[in-house]
Scaffold this motif. Sequence first.
Motif, PDB file in Angstrom:
ATOM      1  N   VAL A   4     -53.250  11.898  11.580  1.00 46.09           N
ATOM      2  CA  VAL A   4     -52.715  13.232  11.853  1.00 46.09           C
ATOM      3  C   VAL A   4     -51.425  13.029  12.639  1.00 46.09           C
ATOM      4  CG1 VAL A   4     -53.088  15.431  13.048  1.00 46.09           C
ATOM      5  CG2 VAL A   4     -54.998  14.318  11.876  1.00 46.09           C
ATOM      6  N   ALA A   5     -50.413  13.823  12.352  1.00 46.57           N
ATOM      7  CA  ALA A   5     -49.140  13.725  13.068  1.00 46.57           C
ATOM      8  C   ALA A   5     -48.933  14.958  13.935  1.00 46.57           C
ATOM      9  CB  ALA A   5     -47.982  13.569  12.093  1.00 46.57           C
ATOM     10  N   ALA A   6     -48.446  14.733  15.144  1.00 44.73           N
ATOM     11  CA  ALA A   6     -48.072  15.826  16.033  1.00 44.73           C
ATOM     12  C   ALA A   6     -46.579  16.081  15.858  1.00 44.73           C
ATOM     13  CB  ALA A   6     -48.383  15.470  17.484  1.00 44.73           C
ATOM     14  N   ASP A   7     -46.246  17.133  15.148  1.00 42.71           N
ATOM     15  CA  ASP A   7     -44.855  17.537  14.940  1.00 42.71           C
ATOM     16  C   ASP A   7     -43.986  16.349  14.500  1.00 42.71           C
ATOM     17  OD1 ASP A   7     -42.441  18.923  14.904  1.00 42.71           O
ATOM     18  OD2 ASP A   7     -42.806  19.946  16.786  1.00 42.71           O
ATOM     19  N   GLY A   8     -43.026  15.924  15.336  1.00 40.49           N
ATOM     20  CA  GLY A   8     -42.108  14.857  14.967  1.00 40.49           C
ATOM     21  C   GLY A   8     -42.764  13.519  14.730  1.00 40.49           C
ATOM     22  N   GLY A   9     -44.023  13.363  15.088  1.00 42.48           N
ATOM     23  CA  GLY A   9     -44.749  12.143  14.753  1.00 42.48           C
ATOM     24  C   GLY A   9     -44.825  11.935  13.253  1.00 42.48           C
ATOM     25  N   ALA A  10     -44.625  13.011  12.487  1.00 38.35           N
ATOM     26  CA  ALA A  10     -44.624  12.892  11.029  1.00 38.35           C
ATOM     27  C   ALA A  10     -43.484  12.011  10.544  1.00 38.35           C
ATOM     28  CB  ALA A  10     -44.531  14.277  10.393  1.00 38.35           C
ATOM     29  N   ASP A  11     -42.369  11.980  11.283  1.00 34.74           N
ATOM     30  CA  ASP A  11     -41.261  11.107  10.896  1.00 34.74           C
ATOM     31  C   ASP A  11     -41.631   9.638  11.053  1.00 34.74           C
ATOM     32  OD1 ASP A  11     -38.675  12.662  10.177  1.00 34.74           O
ATOM     33  OD2 ASP A  11     -39.551  13.782  11.847  1.00 34.74           O
ATOM     34  N   HIS A  12     -42.430   9.319  12.081  1.00 31.98           N
ATOM     35  CA  HIS A  12     -42.927   7.943  12.218  1.00 31.98           C
ATOM     36  C   HIS A  12     -43.889   7.615  11.080  1.00 31.98           C
ATOM     37  CE1 HIS A  12     -40.907   7.359  15.955  1.00 31.98           C
ATOM     38  NE2 HIS A  12     -41.577   8.320  16.575  1.00 31.98           N
ATOM     39  N   ALA A  13     -44.717   8.566  10.707  1.00 30.07           N
ATOM     40  CA  ALA A  13     -45.616   8.355   9.570  1.00 30.07           C
ATOM     41  C   ALA A  13     -44.812   8.059   8.308  1.00 30.07           C
ATOM     42  CB  ALA A  13     -46.501   9.585   9.362  1.00 30.07           C
ATOM     43  N   LEU A  14     -43.748   8.798   8.105  1.00 28.80           N
ATOM     44  CA  LEU A  14     -42.908   8.605   6.927  1.00 28.80           C
ATOM     45  C   LEU A  14     -42.267   7.229   6.932  1.00 28.80           C
ATOM     46  CD1 LEU A  14     -41.946  10.190   4.421  1.00 28.80           C
ATOM     47  CD2 LEU A  14     -39.982  10.963   5.779  1.00 28.80           C
ATOM     48  N   ARG A  15     -41.754   6.813   8.084  1.00 25.75           N
ATOM     49  CA  ARG A  15     -41.098   5.499   8.179  1.00 25.75           C
ATOM     50  C   ARG A  15     -42.076   4.362   7.929  1.00 25.75           C
ATOM     51  NH1 ARG A  15     -37.811   8.103  12.005  1.00 25.75           N
ATOM     52  NH2 ARG A  15     -39.205   7.691  13.734  1.00 25.75           N
ATOM     53  N   HIS A  16     -43.348   4.563   8.314  1.00 26.47           N
ATOM     54  CA  HIS A  16     -44.358   3.507   8.147  1.00 26.47           C
ATOM     55  C   HIS A  16     -45.163   3.696   6.857  1.00 26.47           C
ATOM     56  CE1 HIS A  16     -43.848   1.499  12.042  1.00 26.47           C
ATOM     57  NE2 HIS A  16     -43.636   2.707  12.553  1.00 26.47           N
ATOM     58  N   PRO A  19     -50.096  11.604   6.445  1.00 23.64           N
ATOM     59  CA  PRO A  19     -51.045  12.301   7.314  1.00 23.64           C
ATOM     60  C   PRO A  19     -51.854  13.355   6.572  1.00 23.64           C
ATOM     61  CG  PRO A  19     -48.798  13.039   7.743  1.00 23.64           C
ATOM     62  CD  PRO A  19     -48.701  11.904   6.781  1.00 23.64           C
ATOM     63  N   VAL A  20     -53.108  13.509   6.994  1.00 23.76           N
ATOM     64  CA  VAL A  20     -53.937  14.568   6.416  1.00 23.76           C
ATOM     65  C   VAL A  20     -53.517  15.927   6.965  1.00 23.76           C
ATOM     66  CG1 VAL A  20     -55.892  13.025   6.038  1.00 23.76           C
ATOM     67  CG2 VAL A  20     -55.728  14.283   8.202  1.00 23.76           C
ATOM     68  N   ALA A  21     -52.818  15.920   8.113  1.00 25.60           N
ATOM     69  CA  ALA A  21     -52.304  17.158   8.694  1.00 25.60           C
ATOM     70  C   ALA A  21     -51.138  16.839   9.612  1.00 25.60           C
ATOM     71  CB  ALA A  21     -53.396  17.899   9.466  1.00 25.60           C
ATOM     72  N   VAL A  22     -50.178  17.750   9.657  1.00 24.15           N
ATOM     73  CA  VAL A  22     -49.086  17.719  10.640  1.00 24.15           C
ATOM     74  C   VAL A  22     -49.219  19.004  11.440  1.00 24.15           C
ATOM     75  CG1 VAL A  22     -46.592  17.630  11.015  1.00 24.15           C
ATOM     76  CG2 VAL A  22     -47.599  16.433   9.048  1.00 24.15           C
ATOM     77  N   ILE A  23     -49.466  18.874  12.742  1.00 30.18           N
ATOM     78  CA  ILE A  23     -49.779  20.018  13.599  1.00 30.18           C
ATOM     79  C   ILE A  23     -48.727  20.141  14.688  1.00 30.18           C
ATOM     80  CG2 ILE A  23     -51.491  21.042  15.152  1.00 30.18           C
ATOM     81  CD1 ILE A  23     -53.623  19.337  13.682  1.00 30.18           C
ATOM     82  N   GLY A  24     -48.226  21.342  14.921  1.00 31.03           N
ATOM     83  CA  GLY A  24     -47.268  21.554  16.000  1.00 31.03           C
ATOM     84  C   GLY A  24     -46.413  22.770  15.756  1.00 31.03           C
TER      85      GLY A  24
END
Length: 226
Positions: free
Chosen positions: A36-48, A52-57
């Motif tokens: 799961v990504a917290a807001d901008g954490g989704a960009d780290h998920a994308l780079r790696h 994510p099953v969910a992006v929350i924020g």
Amino acid sequence: MFEPIVHASSPITLLGGSDTDNSQLNICLKVAPSVVAADGGADHALRHDLRPVAVIGDMDSLSNKARTAFADALHHVAEQDSTDFEKCLTRIKAPLIMAAGFLGGRLDHTLAVLGTLARLRAHHVILVSPDDVCVLLPQGHSMWQLSPGLRAGVLPLGHATVSSNGLVWDLADSKLAPDGLVSSSNAVKQAQVSFDVAGPVLLTLPLSASKSLIAGVLAQVSSSAH
């Protein structure tokens, strides 16, 4: 109480916006492959190359690229009275959350994360940083299997009373507080360490102790469920 966005019977990796390297990710994903990504954490998920099953924020720090890539997983929580970390913790139901990307960045963000742990009494969350793993100790008595010689910090996040057995400098019904006594440079003396805690207290260990800390938290979660 909020309706869960993510309801999982197995551990979850939660990614925040601070830089997260492969060593931290590997520690998290090995025990918690669902992300799961917290807001901008989704960009780290994308780079790696993680999905994510969910992006929350509140989505105020999410790039357009990540917004497009994970459009079907976005859960916009508009209110501004809580951090994205808190928005996630209150909407994820899981036995263990491995949280990376929440420490080591801006100091105000770090303090807000620790304040959230204390306020929510989130004993099932392990914070992973480039140097440390840490968890909020459960209230009352708990036992931990740790390697002698490890550095250990016993850090109050509010007024607390702590006793320990198995540290180099044990605490005996000690009154701890952020503006008072802390035990920031302690160490493990024996393989089994016990704590008796009243109040919010963070246990910090080196990153190399992640397996032991994960096993300990899962054991605490299992015992509290019975």
